[in-house]
Design a protein around this motif. Sequence first.
Motif, PDB file in Angstrom:
ATOM      1  N   GLU A 128      40.782  35.962  41.754  1.00 50.93           N
ATOM      2  CA  GLU A 128      40.008  36.904  42.547  1.00 50.93           C
ATOM      3  C   GLU A 128      40.359  36.807  44.029  1.00 50.93           C
ATOM      4  N   ASP A 129      40.447  37.944  44.671  1.00 49.66           N
ATOM      5  CA  ASP A 129      40.669  37.994  46.121  1.00 49.66           C
ATOM      6  C   ASP A 129      39.309  38.090  46.804  1.00 49.66           C
ATOM      7  N   ARG A 179      38.833  39.608  50.264  1.00 49.45           N
ATOM      8  CA  ARG A 179      39.091  41.051  50.325  1.00 49.45           C
ATOM      9  C   ARG A 179      40.265  41.392  51.244  1.00 49.45           C
ATOM     10  N   THR A 180      41.339  40.596  51.156  1.00 49.40           N
ATOM     11  CA  THR A 180      42.515  40.850  51.983  1.00 49.40           C
ATOM     12  C   THR A 180      43.515  41.792  51.317  1.00 49.40           C
ATOM     13  N   LYS A 181      43.374  41.977  50.000  1.00 49.48           N
ATOM     14  CA  LYS A 181      44.268  42.912  49.317  1.00 49.48           C
ATOM     15  C   LYS A 181      43.819  44.347  49.590  1.00 49.48           C
ATOM     16  N   ARG A 182      44.767  45.222  49.793  1.00 49.24           N
ATOM     17  CA  ARG A 182      44.413  46.614  50.075  1.00 49.24           C
ATOM     18  C   ARG A 182      44.147  47.402  48.807  1.00 49.24           C
ATOM     19  N   TRP A 232      44.880  38.696  42.476  1.00 47.62           N
ATOM     20  CA  TRP A 232      46.277  38.289  42.647  1.00 47.62           C
ATOM     21  C   TRP A 232      46.796  37.886  41.276  1.00 47.62           C
ATOM     22  N   LEU A 233      48.036  38.198  40.961  1.00 54.74           N
ATOM     23  CA  LEU A 233      48.621  37.896  39.655  1.00 54.74           C
ATOM     24  C   LEU A 233      49.832  36.989  39.831  1.00 54.74           C
ATOM     25  N   TYR A 234      49.808  35.874  39.127  1.00 55.97           N
ATOM     26  CA  TYR A 234      50.900  34.894  39.162  1.00 55.97           C
ATOM     27  C   TYR A 234      51.256  34.517  37.735  1.00 55.97           C
ATOM     28  N   ASP A 235      52.450  33.994  37.534  1.00 58.19           N
ATOM     29  CA  ASP A 235      52.777  33.408  36.239  1.00 58.19           C
ATOM     30  C   ASP A 235      53.196  31.956  36.463  1.00 58.19           C
ATOM     31  N   GLU A 280      36.461  33.220  40.960  1.00 58.82           N
ATOM     32  CA  GLU A 280      36.684  33.826  39.652  1.00 58.82           C
ATOM     33  C   GLU A 280      38.180  33.905  39.365  1.00 58.82           C
ATOM     34  N   TYR A 281      38.556  33.535  38.136  1.00 60.32           N
ATOM     35  CA  TYR A 281      39.954  33.605  37.729  1.00 60.32           C
ATOM     36  C   TYR A 281      40.045  33.794  36.225  1.00 60.32           C
ATOM     37  N   TYR A 282      41.197  34.224  35.767  1.00 60.73           N
ATOM     38  CA  TYR A 282      41.489  34.385  34.346  1.00 60.73           C
ATOM     39  C   TYR A 282      42.841  33.752  34.062  1.00 60.73           C
TER      40      TYR A 282
END
Length: 52
Positions: A12-13, A16-19, A24-27, A44-46
């Motif tokens: 979770e951002d 609120r810096t993402k436009r 954010w998605l990482y692998d 929060e994360y998944y």
Amino acid sequence: MSQDEWVWFMAEDWHRTKRKGNYWLYDGKINIIVDLLEEMYCFEYYIVSKKI
């Protein structure tokens, strides 16, 4: 789930810096992601398997 399995990590951002979008998605490998989470504050994360 194997500790060496590659997964998607969605974070979770909360600043609120993402436009566009709120995550954010990482692998990465699950064992590395778990190690990082142990050093972070609550948010929060998944974690999603790439096998689906």
